[in-house]
Design an enzyme around this catalytic site. Sequence first.
Site, PDB file in Angstrom:
ATOM      1  N   SER A 113       0.805  -1.230   0.000  1.00 41.93           N
ATOM      2  CA  SER A 113       0.000   0.000   0.000  1.00 41.93           C
ATOM      3  C   SER A 113       0.837   1.278   0.000  1.00 41.93           C
ATOM      4  O   SER A 113       0.345   2.324  -0.416  1.00 41.93           O
ATOM      5  CB  SER A 113      -0.927   0.018   1.223  1.00 41.93           C
TER       6      SER A 113
ATOM      7  N   ASP B 100      -2.843   8.595   7.692  1.00 41.00           N
ATOM      8  CA  ASP B 100      -3.806   7.685   8.321  1.00 41.00           C
ATOM      9  C   ASP B 100      -3.049   6.829   9.341  1.00 41.00           C
ATOM     10  O   ASP B 100      -1.865   7.072   9.587  1.00 41.00           O
ATOM     11  CB  ASP B 100      -4.585   6.894   7.254  1.00 41.00           C
TER      12      ASP B 100
ATOM     13  N   HIS C 265      -0.047   5.166   7.125  1.00 41.16           N
ATOM     14  CA  HIS C 265       0.641   5.699   5.947  1.00 41.16           C
ATOM     15  C   HIS C 265       1.056   7.158   6.106  1.00 41.16           C
ATOM     16  O   HIS C 265       0.297   7.966   6.637  1.00 41.16           O
ATOM     17  CB  HIS C 265      -0.252   5.552   4.717  1.00 41.16           C
TER      18      HIS C 265
END
Length: 361
Positions: free
Chosen positions: A30, A322, A325
């Site tokens: 991700s 977040d 991240h």
Amino acid sequence: MVTLFGVVLIAGVIVPRVEAKRAFFVFGDSLVDSGNNNYLATTARADSPPYGIDYPTRKPTGRFSNGLNIPDLISERIGAESVLPYLSPLLKGDNLLDGANFASAGIGILNDTGAQFVSLLLFLMYRQLDYFEEYQQRVADQIGLARTRKLVNQALVLITVGGNDFVNNYYLVPYSARSRQFSLQEYVKYLIVEYRKLLQRLYDLGARRVIVTGTGPMGCVPAELAMRGTNGGCSAELQRAASLYNPQLLHMIQGLNKKVGKDVFIAANTGLMHNDFISNPEAYGFTTSRIACCGQGPYNGIGLCTPLSNLCPNRNLHAFWDPFHPSEKANRLIVEQIMSGSKRYMKPMNLSTVLALDARK
Ligand SMILES: *[C@@H]1O[C@H](CO)[C@@H](O)[C@H](O)[C@H]1NC(C)=O
Ligand SMILES: *[C@@H]1O[C@H](CO)[C@@H](O)[C@H](O)[C@H]1NC(C)=O
């Protein structure tokens, strides 16, 4: 301006293309997924607001960022457009020659990592490499085998994977079969052995300049501060994992370079880059490296970032976007170090040195 078969058409005049554009390929999780998961049936997605709130379109794109991610910023620095996700319908024709992003959120070095995201549907690492092979076939159909080989050999490659093998596997409660199978030391060794095979396959598929990132300080991300941290401190266990894993990764990369006789693999010490702004956020213009911009609960570290989450007004003041991240601002600082960091950050050399060397070939 249209570029076609090595010539540039400007106002109808044909001039030889001075310097062929360098393709860029991205593999991993991700941290570098630019939207593949939006095309896959999985829960590991960043496809709803406020993801993308600072992206040029202000819309979610599948990037796990408020704005640009690390691959976008590397493209920006090398003067190229962002590369498209492999599953994007726009990735065809001339666009194919600019490269592709094969990354998929949730995956790890091991096939069983990310199983809670229905990982059979994700681009597992070995499948990302299968798709890289398929990509080369598609390009060869267009420009021939010899030119395809050259395009791949001259390309820049980024691979970011490994963090999920800890947070979404070994330390995942209550699923962690791996933690019953292996001690942490044994597990790290196993990961490195498997990672080496993936890098070797990337080499066998023609990659010749590959930036390999280590894991960040996994124990200090807002999610871990909220779940596992003690008295607001980082998770000691995950920090121990990072401190075992990163040096062995570097050692493995140096061994591979020795084996192939060239500096193919470039180790980016992203752990150290992150640590800089975790230990002194103010020095980098952040007001906090502990509280995520988007999330809920302590440190905004619980659950996912959704339209219902807390959202900070100024994303540039947060190192974390977040619970897991970095913000675009933090990604920029990381890419700055990848470009021009000293040998403490980039081994054996930084990306500007790589680009300067390769331009002379
Ligand atoms: C993952 O699965 C593929 C395909 O079955 C296999 O080739 C590969 O060895 C597996 N990787 C690991 C680390 O077990
Ligand atoms: C990294 O890049 C810069 C050029 O931007 C160079 O001057 C510097 O010496 C490099 N850093 C190293 C290898 O320590």
